[in-house]
Design a protein around this motif. Sequence first.
Motif, PDB file in Angstrom:
ATOM      1  N   MET A 187      -8.564  20.588  27.499  1.00 35.92           N
ATOM      2  CA  MET A 187      -9.286  19.891  28.568  1.00 35.92           C
ATOM      3  C   MET A 187      -8.376  18.847  29.215  1.00 35.92           C
ATOM      4  O   MET A 187      -7.725  18.089  28.529  1.00 35.92           O
ATOM      5  CB  MET A 187     -10.521  19.186  27.979  1.00 35.92           C
ATOM      6  N   LYS A 188      -8.354  18.864  30.527  1.00 42.97           N
ATOM      7  CA  LYS A 188      -7.615  17.830  31.262  1.00 42.97           C
ATOM      8  C   LYS A 188      -8.580  16.718  31.680  1.00 42.97           C
ATOM      9  O   LYS A 188      -9.756  16.972  31.935  1.00 42.97           O
ATOM     10  CB  LYS A 188      -7.022  18.420  32.552  1.00 42.97           C
ATOM     11  N   SER A 189      -8.040  15.501  31.807  1.00 38.86           N
ATOM     12  CA  SER A 189      -8.840  14.448  32.431  1.00 38.86           C
ATOM     13  C   SER A 189      -7.957  13.646  33.377  1.00 38.86           C
ATOM     14  O   SER A 189      -6.724  13.596  33.212  1.00 38.86           O
ATOM     15  CB  SER A 189      -9.494  13.543  31.395  1.00 38.86           C
ATOM     16  N   TYR A 190      -8.593  13.044  34.360  1.00 41.52           N
ATOM     17  CA  TYR A 190      -7.875  12.350  35.424  1.00 41.52           C
ATOM     18  C   TYR A 190      -8.734  11.183  35.869  1.00 41.52           C
ATOM     19  O   TYR A 190      -9.958  11.297  35.934  1.00 41.52           O
ATOM     20  CB  TYR A 190      -7.652  13.318  36.583  1.00 41.52           C
ATOM     21  N   ARG A 191      -8.098  10.069  36.174  1.00 40.66           N
ATOM     22  CA  ARG A 191      -8.829   8.863  36.583  1.00 40.66           C
ATOM     23  C   ARG A 191      -8.081   8.146  37.706  1.00 40.66           C
ATOM     24  O   ARG A 191      -6.868   7.986  37.630  1.00 40.66           O
ATOM     25  CB  ARG A 191      -8.938   7.903  35.406  1.00 40.66           C
ATOM     26  N   LYS A 192      -8.812   7.724  38.699  1.00 40.63           N
ATOM     27  CA  LYS A 192      -8.190   6.991  39.794  1.00 40.63           C
ATOM     28  C   LYS A 192      -9.185   5.990  40.364  1.00 40.63           C
ATOM     29  O   LYS A 192     -10.364   6.275  40.461  1.00 40.63           O
ATOM     30  CB  LYS A 192      -7.793   7.982  40.903  1.00 40.63           C
ATOM     31  N   GLU A 193      -8.675   4.835  40.762  1.00 41.88           N
ATOM     32  CA  GLU A 193      -9.503   3.851  41.461  1.00 41.88           C
ATOM     33  C   GLU A 193      -9.120   3.821  42.927  1.00 41.88           C
ATOM     34  O   GLU A 193      -7.947   3.883  43.278  1.00 41.88           O
ATOM     35  CB  GLU A 193      -9.310   2.450  40.866  1.00 41.88           C
ATOM     36  N   LEU A 194     -10.141   3.675  43.755  1.00 41.03           N
ATOM     37  CA  LEU A 194      -9.968   3.630  45.205  1.00 41.03           C
ATOM     38  C   LEU A 194     -10.525   2.279  45.665  1.00 41.03           C
ATOM     39  O   LEU A 194     -11.692   1.994  45.468  1.00 41.03           O
ATOM     40  CB  LEU A 194     -10.764   4.805  45.792  1.00 41.03           C
ATOM     41  N   TRP A 195      -9.658   1.429  46.244  1.00 43.32           N
ATOM     42  CA  TRP A 195     -10.040   0.047  46.592  1.00 43.32           C
ATOM     43  C   TRP A 195     -10.423  -0.103  48.055  1.00 43.32           C
ATOM     44  O   TRP A 195      -9.871   0.571  48.920  1.00 43.32           O
ATOM     45  CB  TRP A 195      -8.900  -0.916  46.263  1.00 43.32           C
ATOM     46  N   PHE A 196     -11.366  -1.006  48.287  1.00 41.11           N
ATOM     47  CA  PHE A 196     -11.853  -1.304  49.631  1.00 41.11           C
ATOM     48  C   PHE A 196     -11.922  -2.809  49.830  1.00 41.11           C
ATOM     49  O   PHE A 196     -12.198  -3.546  48.888  1.00 41.11           O
ATOM     50  CB  PHE A 196     -13.279  -0.775  49.831  1.00 41.11           C
ATOM     51  N   GLU A 197     -11.698  -3.236  51.082  1.00 38.99           N
ATOM     52  CA  GLU A 197     -12.120  -4.585  51.463  1.00 38.99           C
ATOM     53  C   GLU A 197     -12.690  -4.471  52.863  1.00 38.99           C
ATOM     54  O   GLU A 197     -11.958  -4.457  53.861  1.00 38.99           O
ATOM     55  CB  GLU A 197     -10.975  -5.599  51.395  1.00 38.99           C
ATOM     56  N   ILE A 198     -14.007  -4.329  52.910  1.00 36.45           N
ATOM     57  CA  ILE A 198     -14.709  -4.053  54.163  1.00 36.45           C
ATOM     58  C   ILE A 198     -14.956  -5.379  54.877  1.00 36.45           C
ATOM     59  O   ILE A 198     -15.415  -6.336  54.262  1.00 36.45           O
ATOM     60  CB  ILE A 198     -16.058  -3.359  53.856  1.00 36.45           C
ATOM     61  N   SER A 199     -14.659  -5.435  56.177  1.00 37.39           N
ATOM     62  CA  SER A 199     -14.737  -6.715  56.892  1.00 37.39           C
ATOM     63  C   SER A 199     -16.156  -7.069  57.336  1.00 37.39           C
ATOM     64  O   SER A 199     -16.432  -8.218  57.676  1.00 37.39           O
ATOM     65  CB  SER A 199     -13.792  -6.691  58.101  1.00 37.39           C
ATOM     66  N   GLN A 200     -17.070  -6.093  57.352  1.00 38.43           N
ATOM     67  CA  GLN A 200     -18.464  -6.390  57.665  1.00 38.43           C
ATOM     68  C   GLN A 200     -19.286  -6.471  56.369  1.00 38.43           C
ATOM     69  O   GLN A 200     -18.837  -6.036  55.324  1.00 38.43           O
ATOM     70  CB  GLN A 200     -19.097  -5.286  58.543  1.00 38.43           C
ATOM     71  N   ARG A 201     -20.507  -6.980  56.505  1.00 36.46           N
ATOM     72  CA  ARG A 201     -21.427  -6.965  55.363  1.00 36.46           C
ATOM     73  C   ARG A 201     -21.780  -5.526  54.969  1.00 36.46           C
ATOM     74  O   ARG A 201     -21.820  -5.204  53.797  1.00 36.46           O
ATOM     75  CB  ARG A 201     -22.707  -7.740  55.708  1.00 36.46           C
TER      76      ARG A 201
END
Lengths: 138, 138, 138
Positions: B1-15
């Motif tokens: 079994m393979k596993s993979y992990r990644k984080e995807l970052w955001f900084e949204i300028s509106q609410r």
Amino acid sequence: MKSYRKELWFEISQRRSFTCITPTVRTYVEESRVKEGLLLCNTMHITASVFINDNETGLHNDFEKWLEKLAPEKPYNQYQHNGYEDNADAHLKRTIMGREVVIAITNGKLDLGPWEEIFYGEFDGKRRKRVLVKIIGE
Amino acid sequence: MKSYRKELWFEISQRRSFTCITPTVRTYVEESRVKEGLLLCNTMHITASVFINDNETGLHNDFEKWLEKLAPEKPYNQYQHNGYEDNADAHLKRTIMGREVVIAITNGKLDLGPWEEIFYGEFDGKRRKRVLVKIIGE
Amino acid sequence: MKSYRKELWFEISQRRSFTCITPTVRTYVEESRVKEGLLLCNTMHITASVFINDNETGLHNDFEKWLEKLAPEKPYNQYQHNGYEDNADAHLKRTIMGREVVIAITNGKLDLGPWEEIFYGEFDGKRRKRVLVKIIGE
């Protein structure tokens, strides 16, 4: 591939309440010895919920008030389902809150964000009900 | 079994805003080299959402208006959670939209229907937040 | 690790309806020969839903009435999405009901609670649509 299964039982004394189950789910992850995988946590009942949100009493009161606005418990006869039963609102409330969460397991731990806590949401209590935790991985 | 992990970052300028993340998630599927498996994509924050729907601006405006009707931002003092905070509505809106999606991977690709697109839904922006992508399979 | 994939097609003659698909999904679990694993069941369309709840006609009528209250079909021009289309309400209704369910497979069977039944929820019918079942496990 490893797999692991556990049931977590509740008997909530009120009609509605939220119970934080993160610590219990963490012990299951340890027991499973899965290092990398996916964890499913779902209620096995259709008038209850498993969801992730904030462990903050004020917010839980907001949820209670909000769910009562969107899907009021009474009058009971507003719902066709309430012939022999009185819990149609619980089916609707649980639909808003969700049946299940899926959580990554990474390095043998629940891969949650800083404020994420897992809750059992009861909407038709005073009876025994259970949550299923299923883990697969390696 | 393979596993993979990644984080995807955001900084949204509106609410509040919706950001299509399907192309980015596709690149993660390729990187993972998983051919058959399951992909979990969840926000790690409790005032944001990952959901699947249409990539159409009119509909996104409808979602904004609809969520404001079901769980209005203001007045802030209608929510107990809003003592030190003003984001109770964001917790409710994200509950409607959902925390996570689980997507099949088939032949090394996201197994989506013709109009399915993955979105990051921000309901309390102006700060750094992230999405987790976890893949298991072979 | 084993994996299994199947599509389940529908052509619902009404705009909205709920169809119980538990028996069909059970046959897929048998075909897959997976004994321990996870099953993903999702609609591949963004105006439909897969959800778990009660197989009770009264409750289904309550859902129909409730969803019409939360996200009314008409007037069509209340939604920006309804330029060339008239199905904005279907996108909103499906958001309440959910896109997908994830179910544990244990001892070669769907690991459901006593009243849990899987439904295909159609909110913009009269066309061919499909549900994806993906199973991974051993």
